[in-house]
Design an enzyme around this catalytic site. Structure first.
Site, mmCIF file in Angstrom:
data_model
loop_
_atom_site.group_PDB
_atom_site.id
_atom_site.type_symbol
_atom_site.label_atom_id
_atom_site.label_comp_id
_atom_site.label_asym_id
_atom_site.label_seq_id
_atom_site.Cartn_x
_atom_site.Cartn_y
_atom_site.Cartn_z
ATOM 1 C CD1 TRP A 127 -2.846 1.418 0.470
ATOM 2 C CD2 TRP A 127 -2.179 1.892 2.598
ATOM 3 N NE1 TRP A 127 -3.635 2.602 0.948
ATOM 4 C CE2 TRP A 127 -3.029 2.789 2.198
ATOM 5 C CE3 TRP A 127 -1.414 1.831 3.843
ATOM 6 C CZ2 TRP A 127 -3.552 3.545 3.256
ATOM 7 C CZ3 TRP A 127 -2.032 2.866 4.790
ATOM 8 C CH2 TRP A 127 -2.995 3.636 4.403
ATOM 9 C CG ASP A 208 -1.867 -2.758 7.541
ATOM 10 O OD1 ASP A 208 -3.081 -2.827 7.959
ATOM 11 O OD2 ASP A 208 -1.593 -1.803 6.859
ATOM 12 C CB ALA A 210 -6.779 -3.106 6.256
ATOM 13 C CE LYS A 243 -10.047 -0.387 3.980
ATOM 14 N NZ LYS A 243 -9.545 0.736 2.593
HETATM 15 C C1 LMR Z 1 -6.945 1.711 -0.576
HETATM 16 O O1 LMR Z 1 -5.802 1.033 -0.812
HETATM 17 O O2 LMR Z 1 -7.510 1.765 -1.640
HETATM 18 C C2 LMR Z 1 -7.620 1.949 0.667
HETATM 19 O O3 LMR Z 1 -6.772 1.318 1.737
HETATM 20 C C3 LMR Z 1 -8.019 3.262 0.982
HETATM 21 C C4 LMR Z 1 -6.801 4.094 1.119
HETATM 22 O O4 LMR Z 1 -6.873 5.024 1.978
HETATM 23 O O5 LMR Z 1 -5.888 4.346 0.519
#
Ligand code: LMR
Length: 393
Positions: A127, A208, A210, A243
Site C-alpha cells: 500500500w 497490517d 485491514a 472495511k
Molecule cells: C486503498 O488502498 O484503496 C484503501 O486502503 C484506501 C486508502 O486509504 O488508500
C-alpha cells in the site's frame, strides 16, 4: 511562512478518486479506492452498524473522554476478533487509533522511539501510504520481493530469499490477509516459514490487517496473524475496522503490541498511550463503540457476520465471472489468477499505458499499477471491463 512549503507528492489512490469524480461519462467504472460497494455501486451502512448506532443514541449518557488508549472494552472485543481465544492477553498492549492508518502510523512511531533510525521492510509492492509514512517519519524503508508479475501469484521462495538480508531488530511489515495491492496471499506453510526466518534473524513482524473477513472468512483470514502471535516473541499489529464494518469515515482502528512478557507489555502500553497523547490525545470513540456493541452482542454479531459473508461471497463470484470472461475473450489463462486472489484487490499486470487507455477510451478507473477493486464491479459491468481489457492488451 507558508511560502517555504512545497507541493506534497500526490497520493495516487486519492488522485484517482478526484479524476473519477470529474469524469462525466455515464458509463464510467470506478475500480480505484478500496471501498466496498454493492451491485448498485452504493456503500451502504451495514445493518448491525445501524442497529448499534441506534442503541448508542438511545443509551449513551455521556460523551466525556474515554482513556488515552480508548475504551478498554473495544480493545478486548477486537483482540478477540483478531486473535481468538488463544490470545496471550498478559503479553498484549493495545490502543484505539483513528482508523487502520492511525494504527500503522502509531506503530511506526513506536518503532522510531524504540529504535531511532530503524529499518522497516515492506513487500514490493505494498500500500503506497506505508512507504510514504515511513519516509515522512525518517525510518529507513527497504523493499522485499513478494509478487511474481508473470504468474500473478506470491513468489514465496523469492520473498524468503530477500528476507535473508533482514538484520536483528529490523521490522518486517506483512499484510495479514487480502494483500493490498496484489490480492495474492501467503499460504499457511508460507507463514510458518516466515515466522521461523524472522525468529532466526531476531526481526520483529508487523502485521497490517485491514480486510479480515473479505478473503476466506473471519477466522481463516486471521490465520497468518495468529501464526505470528503464537510463534514470535514480539510483534506489532495494525488493525482496521473500516472495511469489515463499513465504517470508513468513523476512523476505528486498533494497534496491538505483543511483548515478550507482561513487563514488556506494560511498558509498551504506557508508551502507546503517550504517543496517542502527543498526536491527538484521545482516539475517536464512536466507531469503536459501534464495533464493541456489535462484537459483544450475540444477535448483532451474527447479523454482522452474515452480511459480511454475503459481501465476501459476492466478491468471490465477481472474481470468478471476471476470470471466466477474460479467459473467453483472450483465449488464454493469463488472468486466471483473478479467481484465485482474495480480498478486494487484484493486480492485473497491465502496463501503465494500458491503464491510461482504459481510463481515457473506456472510462475504466484503476490505480496506475493496474490494481482493481473487485467490489467496484457488478454482474453487468464485468463483461464491459473484460471487453475493454481485451481491447487494450
Ligand atoms: C486503498 O488502498 O484503496 C484503501 O486502503 C484506501 C486508502 O486509504 O488508500
Amino acid at each position: 511562512m507558508f511560502e517555504t512549503l512545497s507541493e506534497p507528492a500526490p497520493d495516487k489512490i486519492l488522485a484517482l478518486m478526484a479524476m473519477y469524480r470529474a469524469d462525466d461519462r455515464p458509463t464510467k467504472i470506478d475500480l480505484g479506492v478500496g471501498v466496498y460497494k454493492d451491485a448498485r455501486g452504493v456503500t451502504l451502512v451495514m445493518r448491525a452498524v445501524k442497529a448499534a448506532e441506534a442503541r448508542i443514541l438511545k443509551d449513551q449518557e455521556s460523551k466525556s473522554y474515554t482513556g488515552l488508549a480508548g475504551d478498554p472494552a473495544y480493545a478486548e472485543a477486537m483482540i478477540g476478533l483478531l486473535l481468538g481465544a488463544e490470545a496471550p492477553r498478559e503479553r498484549l498492549a493495545a490502543v484505539a487509533t483513528p482508523g487502520g492508518t492511525g494504527a500503522v502510523r502509531q506503530a511506526f512511531e513506536l518503532v522510531k522511539m524504540a529504535r531511532p533510525g530503524g529499518v522497516v521492510w515492506y513487500s514490493e509492492p505494498t500500500w503506497p501510504n506505508h512507504v510514504s509514512i515511513l519516509n515522512y517519519l525518517g525510518l529507513e524503508a527497504r523493499p522485499y520481493r513478494y509478487f511474481d508479475e508473470a504468474s500473478g501469484e506470491v513468489d514465496a521462495a523469492g520473498m524468503l530469499a530477500a528476507l535473508e538480508a533482514v538484520g536483528e531488530g529490523d521490522v518486517v511489515l506483512l499484510h495479514g490477509c487480502c494483500h493490498n495491492p496484489t490480492g495474492a496471499n501467503l499460504t499457511g506453510a508460507d507463514w510458518d516459514r516466515v515466522v521461523a526466518l524472522l525468529n532466526a534473524k531476531g526481526a520483529l513482524p508487523m502485521v497490517d490487517i485491514a480486510y479480515q473477513g473479505f478473503g476466506d472468512g473471519l477466522e481463516a483470514d486471521a490465520l497468518g496473524l495468529r501464526t505470528i502471535v503464537a510463534g514470535c516473541p514480539e510483534a506489532l499489529i495494525a488493525a482496521s475496522c473500516s472495511k469489515n464494518f463499513g465504517i470508513y469515515r468513523e476512523r476505528a482502528g486498533l494497534l496491538v503490541a505483543l511483548a515478550a512478557d507482561a513487563a514488556g507489555a506494560k511498558l509498551a502500553q504506557g508508551n502507546l498511550a503517550f504517543l496517542n497523547r502527543q498526536n491527538y490525545s484521545f482516539p475517536p470513540d464512536h466507531g469503536a463503540r459501534v464495533v464493541t456493541e456489535i462484537l459483544t452482542d450475540e444477535a448483532l454479531r451474527a447479523d454482522w457476520q452474515e452480511e459480511l459473508e454475503q459481501m465476501r461471497e459476492g466478491m468471490l463470484a465477481l472474481r470468478q465471472q471476471l476470470a471466466d470472461e477474460l479467459r473467453r475473450l483472450t483465449n488464454s489463462d493469463r488472468f486466471d489468477f483473478v479467481a484465485r486472489h482474495r480480498g478486494m484487490f487484484s493486480r492485473l499486470g497491465l502496463t501503465p499505458d494500458e491503464v491510461t487507455r482504459l481510463r481515457e477510451e473506456h472510462a475504466v478507473y484503476m490505480v496506475g499499477d493496474s490494481r482493481i477493486n473487485i467490489a467496484g464491479l457488478n454482474a453487468e459491468t464485468v463483461p464491459v471491463l473484460a471487453k475493454a481489457i481485451a481491447s487494450v492488451i
